[in-house]
Scaffold this active site. Structure first.
Site, PDB file in Angstrom:
ATOM      1  N   ILE A 116     -18.656  41.162  -8.351  1.00 17.82           N
ATOM      2  CA  ILE A 116     -17.665  40.171  -8.434  1.00 17.82           C
ATOM      3  C   ILE A 116     -18.319  38.699  -9.001  1.00 17.82           C
ATOM      4  O   ILE A 116     -19.422  38.367  -9.051  1.00 17.82           O
ATOM      5  CB  ILE A 116     -17.273  39.436  -7.063  1.00 17.82           C
ATOM      6  CG1 ILE A 116     -16.296  38.261  -6.911  1.00 17.82           C
ATOM      7  CG2 ILE A 116     -18.403  38.889  -6.147  1.00 17.82           C
ATOM      8  CD1 ILE A 116     -15.543  37.812  -5.483  1.00 17.82           C
ATOM      9  N   GLU A 150     -24.480  43.517  -0.932  1.00 19.42           N
ATOM     10  CA  GLU A 150     -25.580  43.214  -1.328  1.00 19.42           C
ATOM     11  C   GLU A 150     -25.492  41.767  -2.051  1.00 19.42           C
ATOM     12  O   GLU A 150     -24.920  41.784  -2.978  1.00 19.42           O
ATOM     13  CB  GLU A 150     -26.537  43.920  -1.887  1.00 19.42           C
ATOM     14  CG  GLU A 150     -27.139  45.035  -1.152  1.00 19.42           C
ATOM     15  CD  GLU A 150     -26.507  46.547  -1.235  1.00 19.42           C
ATOM     16  OE1 GLU A 150     -25.570  46.611  -2.354  1.00 19.42           O
ATOM     17  OE2 GLU A 150     -26.456  47.353  -0.363  1.00 19.42           O
ATOM     18  N   TYR A 162     -19.013  34.240   0.973  1.00 17.04           N
ATOM     19  CA  TYR A 162     -19.037  35.469   1.753  1.00 17.04           C
ATOM     20  C   TYR A 162     -18.854  34.915   3.304  1.00 17.04           C
ATOM     21  O   TYR A 162     -17.994  35.350   4.243  1.00 17.04           O
ATOM     22  CB  TYR A 162     -20.058  36.316   1.627  1.00 17.04           C
ATOM     23  CG  TYR A 162     -20.131  37.110   0.211  1.00 17.04           C
ATOM     24  CD1 TYR A 162     -18.980  37.282  -0.493  1.00 17.04           C
ATOM     25  CD2 TYR A 162     -21.306  37.284  -0.603  1.00 17.04           C
ATOM     26  CE1 TYR A 162     -19.057  37.586  -1.831  1.00 17.04           C
ATOM     27  CE2 TYR A 162     -21.504  37.629  -1.553  1.00 17.04           C
ATOM     28  CZ  TYR A 162     -20.372  38.003  -2.344  1.00 17.04           C
ATOM     29  OH  TYR A 162     -20.373  38.263  -3.669  1.00 17.04           O
TER      30      TYR A 162
HETATM   31  C1  LIG Z   1     -20.134  33.698  -6.795  1.00 17.10           C
HETATM   32  C2  LIG Z   1     -18.817  33.144  -7.495  1.00 17.10           C
HETATM   33  C3  LIG Z   1     -17.995  34.239  -7.865  1.00 17.10           C
HETATM   34  C4  LIG Z   1     -18.129  32.104  -6.800  1.00 17.10           C
HETATM   35  O1  LIG Z   1     -17.151  31.981  -7.609  1.00 17.10           O
HETATM   36  P1  LIG Z   1     -16.393  30.364  -7.796  1.00 17.10           P
HETATM   37  O2  LIG Z   1     -15.158  30.459  -8.308  1.00 17.10           O
HETATM   38  O3  LIG Z   1     -17.354  29.456  -8.362  1.00 17.10           O
HETATM   39  O4  LIG Z   1     -16.339  29.896  -6.115  1.00 17.10           O
HETATM   40  P2  LIG Z   1     -14.907  29.106  -5.609  1.00 17.10           P
HETATM   41  O5  LIG Z   1     -14.889  27.865  -6.341  1.00 17.10           O
HETATM   42  O6  LIG Z   1     -14.139  30.193  -5.359  1.00 17.10           O
HETATM   43  O7  LIG Z   1     -15.862  28.756  -4.126  1.00 17.10           O
HETATM   44  C5  LIG Z   1     -15.531  29.403  -3.147  1.00 17.10           C
HETATM   45  C6  LIG Z   1     -16.510  29.187  -1.973  1.00 17.10           C
HETATM   46  O8  LIG Z   1     -17.739  29.575  -2.590  1.00 17.10           O
HETATM   47  C7  LIG Z   1     -18.690  28.754  -2.073  1.00 17.10           C
HETATM   48  N1  LIG Z   1     -19.131  27.708  -3.219  1.00 17.10           N
HETATM   49  C8  LIG Z   1     -18.824  27.785  -4.513  1.00 17.10           C
HETATM   50  N2  LIG Z   1     -19.628  26.848  -5.451  1.00 17.10           N
HETATM   51  C9  LIG Z   1     -20.561  26.321  -4.612  1.00 17.10           C
HETATM   52  C10 LIG Z   1     -21.534  25.567  -4.740  1.00 17.10           C
HETATM   53  N3  LIG Z   1     -21.828  24.997  -5.938  1.00 17.10           N
HETATM   54  N4  LIG Z   1     -22.323  25.549  -3.758  1.00 17.10           N
HETATM   55  C11 LIG Z   1     -22.348  26.017  -2.424  1.00 17.10           C
HETATM   56  N5  LIG Z   1     -21.370  26.997  -2.341  1.00 17.10           N
HETATM   57  C12 LIG Z   1     -20.412  27.107  -3.355  1.00 17.10           C
HETATM   58  C13 LIG Z   1     -18.132  27.610  -1.237  1.00 17.10           C
HETATM   59  O9  LIG Z   1     -18.240  28.332  -0.024  1.00 17.10           O
HETATM   60  C14 LIG Z   1     -16.839  27.827  -1.732  1.00 17.10           C
HETATM   61  O10 LIG Z   1     -15.802  27.390  -0.475  1.00 17.10           O
HETATM   62  P3  LIG Z   1     -15.485  25.961  -0.371  1.00 17.10           P
HETATM   63  O11 LIG Z   1     -14.590  25.378  -1.498  1.00 17.10           O
HETATM   64  O12 LIG Z   1     -14.472  25.873   0.877  1.00 17.10           O
HETATM   65  O13 LIG Z   1     -16.584  25.020  -0.332  1.00 17.10           O
HETATM   66  C15 LIG Z   1     -19.604  32.455  -8.977  1.00 17.10           C
HETATM   67  O14 LIG Z   1     -20.424  31.556  -8.723  1.00 17.10           O
HETATM   68  C16 LIG Z   1     -19.968  33.641  -9.837  1.00 17.10           C
HETATM   69  O15 LIG Z   1     -19.533  34.180 -10.587  1.00 17.10           O
HETATM   70  N6  LIG Z   1     -21.527  33.685  -9.781  1.00 17.10           N
HETATM   71  C17 LIG Z   1     -22.225  34.698 -10.523  1.00 17.10           C
HETATM   72  C18 LIG Z   1     -22.206  36.019 -10.194  1.00 17.10           C
HETATM   73  C19 LIG Z   1     -22.579  36.176  -8.801  1.00 17.10           C
HETATM   74  O16 LIG Z   1     -23.519  35.808  -8.164  1.00 17.10           O
HETATM   75  N7  LIG Z   1     -21.705  37.198  -8.221  1.00 17.10           N
HETATM   76  C20 LIG Z   1     -22.051  37.441  -6.703  1.00 17.10           C
HETATM   77  C21 LIG Z   1     -22.773  38.563  -6.664  1.00 17.10           C
HETATM   78  S1  LIG Z   1     -23.075  39.088  -5.023  1.00 17.10           S
END
Ligand SMILES: CC(C)(COP(=O)(O)OP(=O)(O)OC[C@H]1O[C@@H](n2cnc3c(N)ncnc32)[C@H](O)[C@@H]1OP(=O)(O)O)[C@@H](O)C(=O)NCCC(=O)NCCS
Length: 224
Positions: A116, A150, A162
């Site tokens: 993801i 994981e 998650y």
């Molecule tokens: C992990 C990832 C998919 C999250 O996507 P995102 O679009 O940034 O996240 P969202 O804006 O949808 O946020 C959803 C939740 O994620 C968490 N989150 C997002 N940004 C965060 C931050 N900077 N710090 C802490 N938690 C955070 C929060 O729980 C948030 O929920 P909330 O809005 O109620 O606080 C993104 O950071 C990513 O692509 N990371 C690199 C790839 C990766 O690590 N994938 C996971 C592999 S296991």
């Protein structure tokens, strides 16, 4: 125009690979996605796009430049020249259409989230969460009871996402990541058919839909 999540198709794979390099230090080889889409009937892969609200792709100059559009350079130069006058600045025309991707494998009644990711410049807007809720819905359609994955012990952002959806740590895979020998947490969701999960999911999904509907067009750097 809207953010839409759609099944990944073979034509998406090159762009998904580019987004993946923004997300992971050890991205999958491009052929791995092609193989998954062609051969793995028990997998589901999704892409997130900024798209017309009926789901049609937004045609972009990025695509035509990648295909060797001979006028792409001229168009870019004209756009740059007109920018000070507020003309020619057409963000949609330089948008890569894929902003994120996600996938899972079904193993018996368990859905294993394999990947993801969201483009760096559009993180923190709810789009990763939108992909995750779509994975949960796909898992339910495929007949899974729980989801598992994981995640790097250092990846607190993903863990937080998650946890919001009931995932809890149920184990550790030591030195799971080959690039730096980092451990992986093994996380499992609650049963997705349990009434408590269904209620929580419905509330979160409604809040998320509201949040996503209020977002404007994504601002991403141009690759043209
Ligand atoms: C992990 C990832 C998919 C999250 O996507 P995102 O679009 O940034 O996240 P969202 O804006 O949808 O946020 C959803 C939740 O994620 C968490 N989150 C997002 N940004 C965060 C931050 N900077 N710090 C802490 N938690 C955070 C929060 O729980 C948030 O929920 P909330 O809005 O109620 O606080 C993104 O950071 C990513 O692509 N990371 C690199 C790839 C990766 O690590 N994938 C996971 C592999 S296991």
């Amino acid at each position: 125009m809207a953010y839409v999540v759609q099944p990944m198709v073979l034509d998406d794979v090159e762009e998904v690979s580019r987004v993946e390099t923004e997300c992971f230090t050890t991205p999958w080889p491009i052929n791995a996605y092609r193989r998954e889409l062609r051969e793995n009937r028990l997998s589901k892969y999704l892409v997130l796009r900024w798209s017309s609200s009926d789901g049609r792709r937004v045609e972009t100059n990025v695509g035509s430049a990648a295909a060797g559009d001979p006028l792409a350079g001229m168009r870019r130069a004209v756009s740059q020249l007109l920018r000070p006058f507020g003309v020619g600045d057409q963000p949609r025309s330089t948008l890569p259409s894929i902003l994120g991707f996600a996938g899972l494998w079904l193993m018996f009644d368990e859905a294993h989230i394999t990947t993801i990711g969201v483009r760096r410049t559009v993180r923190g807007l709810g789009l990763g969460e939108l992909l995750l809720v779509n994975l949960v819905e796909s898992a339910r359609e495929l007949g899974a009871n729980r989801l598992t994955l994981e995640v790097r012990v250092s990846n607190h952002v993903a863990q937080s996402l998650y946890r919001k959806y009931t995932f809890k740590e149920e184990g550790v895979r030591k030195r799971y990541y080959s690039d730096n020998g980092e451990d992986a947490l093994i996380m499992w969701s609650d049963r997705i058919d349990a009434p408590a999960f269904v209620d929580t999911f419905r509330v979160l999904r409604t809040e998320l839909d509201r949040k996503i509907a209020a977002l404007s067009a994504p601002i991403v750097e141009s690759r043209v």
